[in-house]
Design an enzyme around this catalytic site. Structure first.
Site, PDB file in Angstrom:
ATOM      1  N   ARG A 232       0.851  -1.192   0.000  1.00  0.00           N
ATOM      2  CA  ARG A 232       0.000   0.000   0.000  1.00  0.00           C
ATOM      3  C   ARG A 232       0.893   1.250   0.000  1.00  0.00           C
ATOM      4  O   ARG A 232       1.988   1.239   0.590  1.00  0.00           O
ATOM      5  CB  ARG A 232      -0.878   0.041   1.247  1.00  0.00           C
ATOM      6  CG  ARG A 232      -2.073  -0.881   1.186  1.00  0.00           C
ATOM      7  CD  ARG A 232      -3.143  -0.397   0.214  1.00  0.00           C
ATOM      8  NE  ARG A 232      -4.316  -1.257   0.207  1.00  0.00           N
ATOM      9  CZ  ARG A 232      -4.542  -2.229  -0.689  1.00  0.00           C
ATOM     10  NH1 ARG A 232      -3.671  -2.464  -1.652  1.00  0.00           N
ATOM     11  NH2 ARG A 232      -5.637  -2.958  -0.629  1.00  0.00           N
ATOM     12  N   HIS A 280      -1.315   0.636  -9.854  1.00  0.00           N
ATOM     13  CA  HIS A 280      -2.046  -0.307  -8.988  1.00  0.00           C
ATOM     14  C   HIS A 280      -2.644  -1.447  -9.835  1.00  0.00           C
ATOM     15  O   HIS A 280      -3.861  -1.680  -9.800  1.00  0.00           O
ATOM     16  CB  HIS A 280      -3.137   0.410  -8.178  1.00  0.00           C
ATOM     17  CG  HIS A 280      -3.542  -0.350  -6.942  1.00  0.00           C
ATOM     18  ND1 HIS A 280      -3.855   0.237  -5.744  1.00  0.00           N
ATOM     19  CD2 HIS A 280      -3.682  -1.699  -6.727  1.00  0.00           C
ATOM     20  CE1 HIS A 280      -4.190  -0.681  -4.856  1.00  0.00           C
ATOM     21  NE2 HIS A 280      -4.083  -1.880  -5.433  1.00  0.00           N
TER      22      HIS A 280
END
Ligand code: NDP
Ligand code: OXD
Length: 317
Positions: A232, A280
């Site tokens: 993350r 991502h």
């Protein structure tokens, strides 16, 4: 009085309205008897039993007093726990599975091999028409470390073992993992980092792991190490990465996740010569198999009151 499944609703919430419609279309035929609606247009809030979400806005779940479970459209649950008005005690179901794991194995193999074989340098040389041969050690003499040995980290580590890398792993708790030198807990971090020429972060985001990729951690890596962060964005202290690249402590970084997504246009990472940005996509949930997994998990939870992919909200993952 409980609502019968015929009257019960599953709401869907994602930041992108087009994707909400898409998920509803995918899930509806797999969940006969259920009404599927956007979370911001739920019909009778009392009828809502499940919420299927990715990055829900604060307060998304508050109107639904009879919510049985929240389904995260992904492996991470940090985006659910971030809701300051999250009703306490509602189970959170992760969406994981073979496709997600396979994709992450591919991403990790691709980028580890790319760093191992110095492809960023070779590509930069090509842009300058420079013929500069580099001798790199074979994978058996390259040490790669994986932070987080869960579904994704353990299988990525197994892939690296299969490619012949000297593979290390770090988790909260110790466990045997074939071919992997496992280190655990805060006490095991320094000895792990000291041996990682390529470091892969596949940790969940929790209070214990936020900002973990900082100057102190980079200083413990061998000089010239490379970083791959597919965990993350908030794992990484961005200015510490820029300083470590400038000093040569780190050679290159591949980043798939960011504090702000999409990465803002003016962000220095976009044009940094030693940073590779991917949007991502390390392991994006598969539209078809993703909806089948979500539907099966809801049906299983509805029947049995539990499911294998339940997260532990108190632990944070
Ligand atoms: P899991 O929950 O299966 O595993 C998490 C692992 O991290 C476990 O091994 C756990 O240790 C370890 N861990 C947790 N906290 C700590 C800590 N404080 N110190 C050391 N180790 C710790 O997660 P997944 O493998 O399914 O997913 C990991 C993360 O990957 C997700 O949370 C998400 O953030 C990210 N992700 C990114 C994607 C992308 O496309 N970029 C796609 C999917 C996920 P232990 O085993 O001892 O409990
Ligand atoms: C996930 C992700 O958590 O895609 O599954 O990041």
């Amino acid at each position: 009085m409980s609502t019968s499944p015929e009257r019960a609703t599953i709401v869907v919430s994602l930041p992108d309205a087009a994707k909400i419609a898409w998920w509803i279309d995918q899930l509806a035929p797999l969940l006969p008897g259920w009404t599927l609606r956007p979370a911001d247009d739920p019909g009778d809030p009392e009828a809502v039993r499940y919420a299927v979400v990715w990055r829900p806005a604060d307060g998304t779940f508050k109107p639904f007093p009879h919510l049985k479970a929240i389904v995260s459209l992904g492996a991470g649950i940090d985006h659910v726990l971030a809701d300051r008005e999250l009703p306490p005690g509602v189970p959170i179901i992760r969406t994981v599975g073979a496709d997600l794991t396979q994709r992450m194995r591919e991403y990790v193999a691709l980028h580890v091999l790319r760093h191992h074989r110095q492809m960023p340098l070779i590509a930069a040389n090509q842009r300058q028409q420079r013929w500069a041969q580099q001798v790199v050690p074979p994978a058996t003499r390259r040490r790669v470390g994986v932070m987080g040995l869960g579904n994704l980290g353990a299988s990525a580590a197994a892939t690296l073992v299969g490619l012949g890398f000297e593979t290390l792993g770090w988790a909260r708790t110790p466990r045997p993992l074939e071919g992997v030198e496992v280190h655990a807990g805060p006490a095991g971090l320094a000895s792990f980092l000291a041996r990682c020429e390529i470091l892969v972060c596949l940790l969940p985001l929790t209070p214990a792991t936020e900002n973990i990729l900082d100057a102190a951690l980079f200083a413990r890596l061998p000089r010239g190490a490379s970083l791959i962060n597919a965990g993350r964005g908030p794992h990484l202290v961005e200015e510490d990465l820029l300083a470590a690249l400038a000093s040569g402590q780190l050679r290159h970084a591949t980043l798939d996740v960011f504090r702000q997504e999409p990465l803002p246009q003016a962000h220095p990472f976009w044009h940094h010569p030693d940073i590779t940005v991917t949007p991502h996509v390390a392991s994006l949930i598969d539209p078809e198999s993703g909806s089948r997994i979500v539907a099966a998990n809801i049906q299983h939870f509805e029947t049995h009151g539990e499911v294998a992919d339940l997260a532990d909200a108190a632990r944070g993952y």
